[in-house]
Design a protein around this motif. Structure first.
Motif, PDB file in Angstrom:
ATOM      1  N   GLU A 149       0.825  -1.209   0.000  1.00 50.89           N
ATOM      2  CA  GLU A 149       0.000   0.000   0.000  1.00 50.89           C
ATOM      3  C   GLU A 149       0.864   1.265   0.000  1.00 50.89           C
ATOM      4  OE1 GLU A 149      -2.730  -0.108   3.223  1.00 50.89           O
ATOM      5  OE2 GLU A 149      -4.265  -1.105   2.035  1.00 50.89           O
ATOM      6  N   PHE A 150       1.724   1.365   0.951  1.00 49.29           N
ATOM      7  CA  PHE A 150       2.666   2.482   0.980  1.00 49.29           C
ATOM      8  C   PHE A 150       3.761   2.150   1.983  1.00 49.29           C
ATOM      9  CE2 PHE A 150       4.473   6.559   2.204  1.00 49.29           C
ATOM     10  CZ  PHE A 150       4.617   7.153   0.962  1.00 49.29           C
ATOM     11  N   TYR A 151       4.948   2.486   1.640  1.00 49.86           N
ATOM     12  CA  TYR A 151       6.016   2.430   2.620  1.00 49.86           C
ATOM     13  C   TYR A 151       6.909   3.643   2.373  1.00 49.86           C
ATOM     14  CZ  TYR A 151       8.912   0.217  -1.060  1.00 49.86           C
ATOM     15  OH  TYR A 151       9.591  -0.075  -2.225  1.00 49.86           O
ATOM     16  N   TYR A 152       7.504   4.152   3.441  1.00 48.34           N
ATOM     17  CA  TYR A 152       8.103   5.484   3.392  1.00 48.34           C
ATOM     18  C   TYR A 152       9.171   5.612   2.324  1.00 48.34           C
ATOM     19  CZ  TYR A 152      12.318   3.848   5.803  1.00 48.34           C
ATOM     20  OH  TYR A 152      13.481   3.205   6.114  1.00 48.34           O
ATOM     21  N   ARG A 153       9.831   4.516   1.946  1.00 49.06           N
ATOM     22  CA  ARG A 153      10.885   4.603   0.941  1.00 49.06           C
ATOM     23  C   ARG A 153      10.349   4.936  -0.443  1.00 49.06           C
ATOM     24  NH1 ARG A 153      13.707  -0.863   1.118  1.00 49.06           N
ATOM     25  NH2 ARG A 153      14.596  -0.089  -0.817  1.00 49.06           N
ATOM     26  N   ASN A 202      -1.327   7.434  -3.470  1.00 51.26           N
ATOM     27  CA  ASN A 202      -0.959   6.159  -2.857  1.00 51.26           C
ATOM     28  C   ASN A 202      -1.143   6.195  -1.348  1.00 51.26           C
ATOM     29  OD1 ASN A 202       1.910   4.119  -2.347  1.00 51.26           O
ATOM     30  ND2 ASN A 202       0.014   3.462  -3.298  1.00 51.26           N
ATOM     31  N   ILE A 203      -0.774   7.320  -0.734  1.00 45.62           N
ATOM     32  CA  ILE A 203      -0.957   7.487   0.710  1.00 45.62           C
ATOM     33  C   ILE A 203      -2.444   7.488   1.054  1.00 45.62           C
ATOM     34  CG2 ILE A 203      -0.679   9.086   2.642  1.00 45.62           C
ATOM     35  CD1 ILE A 203       1.981   9.955   1.394  1.00 45.62           C
ATOM     36  N   ASN A 204      -3.225   8.203   0.255  1.00 44.01           N
ATOM     37  CA  ASN A 204      -4.671   8.291   0.521  1.00 44.01           C
ATOM     38  C   ASN A 204      -5.378   6.961   0.356  1.00 44.01           C
ATOM     39  OD1 ASN A 204      -4.925  11.021   1.222  1.00 44.01           O
ATOM     40  ND2 ASN A 204      -4.819  11.647  -0.912  1.00 44.01           N
ATOM     41  N   GLN A 217       2.671  13.541   7.604  1.00 45.26           N
ATOM     42  CA  GLN A 217       3.667  14.583   7.392  1.00 45.26           C
ATOM     43  C   GLN A 217       4.261  14.518   5.988  1.00 45.26           C
ATOM     44  OE1 GLN A 217       4.410  17.227   9.365  1.00 45.26           O
ATOM     45  NE2 GLN A 217       2.641  16.456  10.523  1.00 45.26           N
ATOM     46  N   ILE A 218       4.470  13.294   5.493  1.00 51.60           N
ATOM     47  CA  ILE A 218       4.960  13.150   4.122  1.00 51.60           C
ATOM     48  C   ILE A 218       3.946  13.722   3.144  1.00 51.60           C
ATOM     49  CG2 ILE A 218       5.530  11.480   2.303  1.00 51.60           C
ATOM     50  CD1 ILE A 218       6.657   9.653   4.440  1.00 51.60           C
ATOM     51  N   GLU A 219       2.676  13.392   3.362  1.00 57.11           N
ATOM     52  CA  GLU A 219       1.622  13.899   2.490  1.00 57.11           C
ATOM     53  C   GLU A 219       1.582  15.426   2.513  1.00 57.11           C
ATOM     54  OE1 GLU A 219      -3.133  13.120   1.716  1.00 57.11           O
ATOM     55  OE2 GLU A 219      -2.349  13.022   3.756  1.00 57.11           O
ATOM     56  N   LYS A 220       1.689  16.010   3.692  1.00 58.17           N
ATOM     57  CA  LYS A 220       1.638  17.464   3.826  1.00 58.17           C
ATOM     58  C   LYS A 220       2.789  18.124   3.082  1.00 58.17           C
ATOM     59  CE  LYS A 220       1.153  21.110   7.305  1.00 58.17           C
ATOM     60  NZ  LYS A 220       1.062  21.405   8.752  1.00 58.17           N
ATOM     61  N   ARG A 221       3.965  17.543   3.165  1.00 57.62           N
ATOM     62  CA  ARG A 221       5.132  18.091   2.460  1.00 57.62           C
ATOM     63  C   ARG A 221       4.944  18.022   0.956  1.00 57.62           C
ATOM     64  NH1 ARG A 221      10.006  14.795   4.785  1.00 57.62           N
ATOM     65  NH2 ARG A 221      11.081  15.869   3.076  1.00 57.62           N
TER      66      ARG A 221
END
Length: 340
Positions: A233-237, A277-279, A289-293
């Motif tokens: 789904e999503f991973y920070y990398r 992808n995050i949503n 925070q990643i999404e906001k950036r």
């Protein structure tokens, strides 16, 4: 590999006409036989098949060793788990072929894929690519479909090829639907410990190429696995996707200034896809925070997005809706300022 991961690959003596196929594998025991069989069945037989087992914990390594006994063209290397990039770099280190190709361990290829592509490898051609077929064998309601397949054989010079790469219509950033002249990999390695590692490598190889050809046929079968690393789904990398695209934009300003808008369209597309992808996550809170950036990136580029002719109307509407939903006051303030 000698010394450390940052060492450049020491080239072995190149063998003319030999095609080195590098197959990184990790826990693909259900798929790896079909993969290797499809390579062994190639109508072009002058192959060197380098399988790098990236620390598999299932029967993958046993299966690969069994194939090594069957065909002398196969060599197998077992390493500690370090990711696809490290496995591919090791394969490049041992490759002796004049040409290089890649296949992922859970995919397979048409029997005449490499013969068809090598026929197109003319004197001044450095990269040959084909279309791919996305396969959904375990998801009955989805049908296979083709992507990155040109309507006919297309031959493009360096600048044209890079522009088409940014458009992502007939060229993908994946390394495994292509063959390359080995010399292109001089001073080019896959970034270890990073996700979306194909993006910077494919861009670098395209910038070094004289001519690129799409043969106009789909020969690579990309097997869709819901539980594979690239399908999570999503991973920070995955943010590496955006970082690499941003670096490409910086390079384009010096190398291809006439393609700045095309590279920015690619960058914005990667930002938008990552936000989407995050949503789509069941739990998006850890990535807030990643999404906001990323949304702030869109906000600062909103006027360039509107003016960019390489971003279609639907995508522009999507980007602006994202900005409006998260930065409503700031966005409306800018709109009101422009009206005055």
């Amino acid at each position: 590999m000698n010394k450390n991961e940052d060492d450049r690959i020491q080239r072995k003596e190149m063998k003319k006409g030999l095609l080195s196929i590098i197959i990184p594998v990790y826990n693909v025991e259900l798929y790896v036989k079909k993969c290797i069989d499809s390579v062994l069945s190639q109508t072009y037989s002058n192959l060197e098949i380098i399988i790098v087992d990236d620390g598999s914990t299932d029967r993958t390594k046993i299966i690969c060793d069994e194939y090594k006994k069957i065909d002398k063209r196969i060599s197998v290397y077992h390493i500690k788990n370090g990711g696809t990039s490290r496995a591919r770099n090791l394969g490049l280190y041992y490759a002796k072929g004049e040409f290089i190709g890649f296949v992922d361990g859970d995919d397979y290829i048409a029997a005449d894929m490499y013969e068809s592509m090598l026929k197109a490898m003319e004197e001044n051609v450095d990269i040959v690519t084909c279309g791919r077929i996305i396969c959904y064998p375990t998801i009955k309601h989805l049908s296979n479909y083709q992507v990155y397949s040109a309507p006919k054989k297309i031959k493009l010079n360096n600048e044209q090829a890079v522009e088409e790469l940014f458009r992502s219509k007939i060229f993908s950033f994946a390394v495994w639907d292509k063959i390359y002249r080995r010399k292109l990999f001089d001073n080019v390695l896959f970034p270890v410990g990073r996700a979306c590692e194909d993006v910077p490598v494919t861009y670098a190889l395209f910038t070094k190429s004289r001519t690129v050809i799409n043969i106009g046929k789909s020969k690579y079968y990309n097997y869709y696995r819901e539980n594979s690393t690239s399908r999570q789904e999503f991973y920070y990398r995955r943010i590496d996707w955006v970082i690499f695209a941003g670096k490409i934009c910086m390079d384009v300003k010096d190398r291809y200034p006439q393609l700045i808008l095309q590279s920015e369209a690619l960058f914005v597309d990667y930002v938008g896809r990552t936000i989407n992808n995050i949503n789509s996550c069941n739990n998006k809170e850890p990535y807030a925070q990643i999404e906001k950036r990323l949304i702030k990136v869109l906000f600062h580029m909103w006027l360039r997005i509107l003016k960019n002719p390489h971003i279609n109307y639907e995508r522009k509407c999507y980007y602006l809706s994202v900005i409006y939903n998260y930065e409503r006051e700031k966005f409306m303030g800018l709109i009101n300022f422009l009206k005055t």
